[in-house]
Scaffold this active site. Structure first.
Site, PDB file in Angstrom:
ATOM      1  N   VAL A  86       0.840  -1.209   0.000  1.00 24.41           N
ATOM      2  CA  VAL A  86       0.000   0.000   0.000  1.00 24.41           C
ATOM      3  C   VAL A  86       0.876   1.262   0.000  1.00 24.41           C
ATOM      4  O   VAL A  86       0.548   2.259  -0.652  1.00 24.41           O
ATOM      5  CB  VAL A  86      -0.972  -0.007   1.206  1.00 24.41           C
ATOM      6  CG1 VAL A  86      -1.874   1.222   1.167  1.00 24.41           C
ATOM      7  CG2 VAL A  86      -1.822  -1.275   1.195  1.00 24.41           C
ATOM      8  N   GLU A 140      -9.991   5.878   5.520  1.00 19.28           N
ATOM      9  CA  GLU A 140     -10.787   5.361   4.393  1.00 19.28           C
ATOM     10  C   GLU A 140     -10.235   4.029   3.877  1.00 19.28           C
ATOM     11  O   GLU A 140     -10.993   3.134   3.489  1.00 19.28           O
ATOM     12  CB  GLU A 140     -10.801   6.403   3.258  1.00 19.28           C
ATOM     13  CG  GLU A 140     -11.671   6.052   2.079  1.00 19.28           C
ATOM     14  CD  GLU A 140     -13.134   5.917   2.467  1.00 19.28           C
ATOM     15  OE1 GLU A 140     -13.779   6.923   2.736  1.00 19.28           O
ATOM     16  OE2 GLU A 140     -13.637   4.765   2.503  1.00 19.28           O
ATOM     17  N   GLY A 178     -10.670  -1.353   0.887  1.00 19.87           N
ATOM     18  CA  GLY A 178      -9.664  -0.798  -0.043  1.00 19.87           C
ATOM     19  C   GLY A 178     -10.123   0.466  -0.744  1.00 19.87           C
ATOM     20  O   GLY A 178     -10.322   1.503  -0.112  1.00 19.87           O
ATOM     21  N   GLY A 232      -0.677 -10.757  -3.501  1.00 21.46           N
ATOM     22  CA  GLY A 232      -0.530  -9.636  -2.561  1.00 21.46           C
ATOM     23  C   GLY A 232      -1.827  -9.221  -1.876  1.00 21.46           C
ATOM     24  O   GLY A 232      -1.918  -8.137  -1.322  1.00 21.46           O
ATOM     25  N   ASP A 249      -9.937 -10.392   9.887  1.00 21.53           N
ATOM     26  CA  ASP A 249      -9.794  -9.144   9.117  1.00 21.53           C
ATOM     27  C   ASP A 249     -11.178  -8.558   8.810  1.00 21.53           C
ATOM     28  O   ASP A 249     -11.396  -7.340   8.943  1.00 21.53           O
ATOM     29  CB  ASP A 249      -9.027  -9.447   7.812  1.00 21.53           C
ATOM     30  CG  ASP A 249      -8.917  -8.236   6.910  1.00 21.53           C
ATOM     31  OD1 ASP A 249      -8.155  -7.314   7.256  1.00 21.53           O
ATOM     32  OD2 ASP A 249      -9.619  -8.194   5.870  1.00 21.53           O
ATOM     33  N   LYS A 284     -12.817  -4.855  10.106  1.00 23.35           N
ATOM     34  CA  LYS A 284     -13.462  -3.855   9.244  1.00 23.35           C
ATOM     35  C   LYS A 284     -14.902  -3.628   9.676  1.00 23.35           C
ATOM     36  O   LYS A 284     -15.388  -2.488   9.696  1.00 23.35           O
ATOM     37  CB  LYS A 284     -13.379  -4.312   7.792  1.00 23.35           C
ATOM     38  CG  LYS A 284     -11.930  -4.375   7.273  1.00 23.35           C
ATOM     39  CD  LYS A 284     -11.840  -5.140   5.972  1.00 23.35           C
ATOM     40  CE  LYS A 284     -10.421  -5.174   5.429  1.00 23.35           C
ATOM     41  NZ  LYS A 284     -10.230  -6.174   4.374  1.00 23.35           N
ATOM     42  N   GLY A 319      -4.995  -4.457  -2.550  1.00 22.81           N
ATOM     43  CA  GLY A 319      -4.039  -4.181  -3.622  1.00 22.81           C
ATOM     44  C   GLY A 319      -3.459  -2.784  -3.500  1.00 22.81           C
ATOM     45  O   GLY A 319      -4.038  -1.909  -2.860  1.00 22.81           O
TER      46      GLY A 319
END
Ligand code: HSE
Length: 432
Positions: free
Chosen positions: A16, A131, A136, A189, A203, A207, A304
Site C-alpha cells: 500500500v 478510508e 480498499g 498480494g 480481518d 473492518k 491491492g
C-alpha cells in the site's frame, strides 16, 4: 489546515505504501488542479531501503528510521502503512503528540486500539483518517460518515475480505483446493501478513467493527463480533449450495434487531440472483440500508496497492483541503453506546445442515425429530447418494430458526449413533 503545501511522510513502504507513493508522485499535478492542495511526498520510512519498488524517489526521501518522519516539523500528515499493532500504535501516538494529522489503512489497530487513538486525536485536535482501512478503494467510510448522514442505518452486509472471496470464488468456479487458492491470493498480494486473519474472519471483523461504529454510533466493539471463517467450507458444501441456487460468501453483517445491534462474520449462503452474490474474486461490496435512502450498494477493489493507495491519498487530500477535521471522524467515544449488542445465540436465520447419516430406514425421522423438538422447521431435504448401512451426506434447509436452538439441536444430533461425523451448518440469507 488550508489548502496549500502539505508535506507528507509515509511509514511503511510495502504494497500500500508503494501504491500511495506512486499516486502522489504521478498525479501531483491533477491533485493540485482539482483540489488546490499541493501535496508533497517528503519522506518514506521503511527498514528495507534497498528493495526496488519500481518508483523513482529523490535522494534522501527513503530512510530506515520512522523518527525522521515523526520528528520532522515540516511534515503535517503522517501516513501509517506498516500494519499490525506494535510499533504502529506508538508511531501514531507519537505523530499525534507532535501535532501531525494521521492517515492509516490499519484496520486491526483501529478496531482493537481505536478508543485510545481517537481519544488522543480528540485531545490533540488532530485528524485520524482511515478510508483505506475498510474495503480498499471503495469509499465506504465517507458514505457512512457523510453521504448517508441523515439516515438511520438499518443494516450493513459486506463482502470485505478479498482473500476469502477470491478463495471461495476459485473453489466454486475452478474446483481449486482451499490451500492452492490461498497460496495464489498470497502471491497476488491480497492476503494479510498473517493469512489466518483473512480465512478465520478476523480481518473482516476488524473492518466490520469500524463500519458498525460509524453506522450506529457505538464504541468500537471488536471483542463482541461473532467470528467464523471459511476454513471448514468444503467443495461438497459449495456443490450443494450451487445445486440449491446459492453461493457461499464470507459475509459481514451488522443490523438493528429489536433495538439491539447484531455484529457477525460467518460464511453465508446467498441466493445466486442477489447482486451481492455476484461479487466474485478479490472484489468487495458493501450493501448499506438506511431508513430514507433504502438499499444502496458499493462495489470495487478491496485490496491491492493502487486501489488502497487511492483511498489513502483521498484522505490526505481531505485533510489538506480541510474537508476532514478533528471532530469529523465519526467514531463514537467509548461512552457513546446507544444500543446493546446482541448475542449470537439470539440471531434468527435460515440454516443449511449437512449431516453424515447412516443410510437406513428411520434415520431421517430421528434427525427431524430433534430439529422439531427445538422448534426448527425443515424446508427442504436432499439425499443424493445411496449406500445402505453406511454414512451418506443428508442436506437439510430450514425455515427461520434461532441460533441457540440450532446449536443445541446439532449437539444432540451429533450424539445419535446413526450420525457418524459432526454436522456442518451454514447460515442462509434470503427470503423464506
Ligand atoms: N487481506 C485483505 C483482504 C486486504 O484480503 O481483503 C485488504 O484489507
Amino acid at each position: 489546515m488550508n489548502a496549500g503545501i502539505v508535506n507528507v511522510g509515509i511509514i511503511g513502504f510495502g504494497t500500500v505504501g508503494s501504491g500511495t507513493a506512486k499516486i502522489l508522485i504521478e498525479n501531483a499535478v491533477l491533485i493540485r488542479r482539482r483540489t488546490g492542495a499541493d501535496v508533497r511526498l517528503k519522506r518514506i520510512a521503511d527498514l528495507d531501503v534497498t528493495r526496488d519498488r519500481g518508483i523513482k524517489l529523490a535522494p534522501g526521501v527513503l530512510v530506515p528510521d520512522a523518527n525522521a518522519v515523526l520528528n520532522d516539523p515540516e511534515i503535517g500528515v503522517v501516513v501509517e502503512l506498516m500494519g499490525g499493532i506494535h510499533p504502529a500504535l506508538e508511531f501514531i501516538k507519537s505523530a499525534l503528540k507532535n501535532g501531525k494529522h494521521v492517515v492509516t489503512a490499519n484496520k486491526q489497530l483501529l478496531a482493537e486500539k481505536g478508543a485510545e487513538i481517537f481519544a488522543l486525536a480528540r485531545e490533540k485536535n488532530r485528524v485520524v483518517a482511515f478510508e483505506a482501512a475498510v474495503a480498499g478503494g471503495i469509499p465506504i467510510i465517507k458514505v457512512l460518515r457523510e453521504s448517508l448522514s441523515c439516515n438511520n442505518i438499518l443494516s450493513i452486509h459486506g463482502i470485505i475480505n478479498g482473500t476469502s472471496n477470491y478463495i471461495l470464488t476459485k473453489m466454486t468456479r475452478e474446483g481449486m483446493s482451499f490451500q492452492d487458492a490461498l497460496k495464489e491470493a498470497q502471491r497476488l498480494g491480497y492476503a494479510e501478513a498473517n493469512p489466518a486473519f483473512d480465512i478465520e474472519g478476523v480481518d473482516t471483523a476488524h473492518k466490520l467493527t469500524l463500519l458498525a461504529s460509524l453506522a450506529f454510533g457505538i464504541p468500537l466493539s471488536f471483542d463482541r463480533v461473532y467470528k467464523e471463517g471459511i476454513t471448514r467450507i468444503t467443495a461438497e458444501d459449495i456443490l450443494y449450495a450451487s445445486e440449491l441456487g446459492y453461493k457461499i460468501k464470507l459475509l459481514a453483517v451488522t443490523k438493528v434487531v429489536d433495538g439491539g445491534i447484531e455484529l457477525r462474520v460467518h460464511p453465508t449462503m446467498i441466493p445466486e440472483d442477489f447482486l451481492i452474490a455476484r461479487v466474485d474474486g478479490v472484489l468487495n461490496a458493501v450493501m448499506v440500508t438506511g431508513d430514507y435512502v433504502g438499499e444502496t450498494m458499493y462495489y470495487g477493489r478491496g485490496a491491492g496497492d493502487m486501489p488502497t493507495g487511492s483511498a489513502v491519498v483521498s484522505d490526505i487530500i481531505d485533510i489538506a483541503t480541510g474537508r476532514q477535521t478533528a471532530g469529523s471522524c465519526g467514531i463514537a467515544a467509548p461512552d457513546g453506546e446507544k444500543f446493546a449488542i446482541r448475542d449470537m445465540k439470539d440471531v434468527v436465520s435460515m440454516y443449511y445442515f449437512r449431516f453424515s447419516a447412516i443410510d437406513k430406514p428411520g434415520v431421517l425421522s430421528r434427525i427431524s425429530g430433534v430439529l422439531g423438538s427445538h422448534n426448527i422447521s425443515i424446508s427442504a431435504v436432499i439425499q443424493k447418494e445411496r449406500r445402505e448401512g453406511e454414512a451418506v451426506p443428508v442436506v437439510v434447509l430450514t425455515h427461520k430458526a434461532r441460533e441457540e436452538d440450532v446449536v443445541e439441536a446439532v449437539g444432540e444430533i451429533d450424539k445419535l449413533n446413526v450420525v457418524s461425523e459432526n454436522t456442518r451448518f451454514i447460515r442462509v440469507e434470503g427470503k423464506e
